[in-house]
Scaffold this motif. Sequence first.
Motif, PDB file in Angstrom:
ATOM      1  N   ALA A 108       0.840  -1.187   0.000  1.00  0.00           N
ATOM      2  CA  ALA A 108       0.000   0.000   0.000  1.00  0.00           C
ATOM      3  C   ALA A 108       0.876   1.238   0.000  1.00  0.00           C
ATOM      4  N   THR A 109       0.531   2.189  -0.845  1.00  0.00           N
ATOM      5  CA  THR A 109       1.283   3.425  -0.887  1.00  0.00           C
ATOM      6  C   THR A 109       0.345   4.596  -0.677  1.00  0.00           C
ATOM      7  N   GLN A 110       0.825   5.529   0.040  1.00  0.00           N
ATOM      8  CA  GLN A 110       0.056   6.734   0.277  1.00  0.00           C
ATOM      9  C   GLN A 110       0.139   7.594  -0.977  1.00  0.00           C
ATOM     10  N   GLU A 111      -0.992   8.102  -1.428  1.00  0.00           N
ATOM     11  CA  GLU A 111      -0.999   8.969  -2.596  1.00  0.00           C
ATOM     12  C   GLU A 111      -1.044  10.423  -2.147  1.00  0.00           C
ATOM     13  N   LEU A 112      -0.335  11.247  -2.891  1.00  0.00           N
ATOM     14  CA  LEU A 112      -0.282  12.667  -2.587  1.00  0.00           C
ATOM     15  C   LEU A 112      -0.909  13.450  -3.722  1.00  0.00           C
ATOM     16  N   LEU A 113      -1.526  14.566  -3.390  1.00  0.00           N
ATOM     17  CA  LEU A 113      -2.057  15.479  -4.389  1.00  0.00           C
ATOM     18  C   LEU A 113      -1.227  16.739  -4.361  1.00  0.00           C
TER      19      LEU A 113
END
Length: 194
Positions: free
Chosen positions: A56-61
């Motif tokens: 799982a990877t954290q997504e950034l905006l």
Amino acid sequence: MIWNKNNGIEPEGENKTQTSLQRRKMFKQGYQFWLGIAAVFLIMGAGAWLYSSQFATQELLFLTKETVLADTLSDGSVVVLNKRSLLRYPAKFRGSQRRVWLTKGEAFFTVAGDKKGPFIVHSGSTAIQSTKSSFNVKNKKGIIEVIVETGTVQISKNSKMITLRPGEKVLVRQSSSQLIKEINPDHLYKYYFP
């Protein structure tokens, strides 16, 4: 009077010993039951931690409103995002491909070389793939424009693909699958760089 085993009554000393053994056996069975439950929870917790840390990877905006901003991604690639633009990317790239999504607006990418795999920018239904290059991507009103400054870049939409070299550009309309390469006569795409 104390009866022996044959008469159906056990002597007092043996009764206490047998009762004590039964209690120990019941305690041991209960202990093993709860130990088994604890082991299951421990394995589940370790599995969840392993999954979250590996897959799982954290997504950034990365969103800009009225300013131009630059950011360095986890692989060392640099993105300069123009005003009113939105880029989505993982906090850390995993696997063999480095993927980002330019949802709207314009960005200039300076892609760091990485032998693990290509850098891919998704914009609309277009994919822009590179290994080590610099290029500008604009996504406005259903038209994707890609201009290459250094290196080579592959642009694909549906089953069609085209390769661009420095000084070349392509316009991709979302309503069409045509990829037409052109010579870029100027460097006006850099107007928003700080």
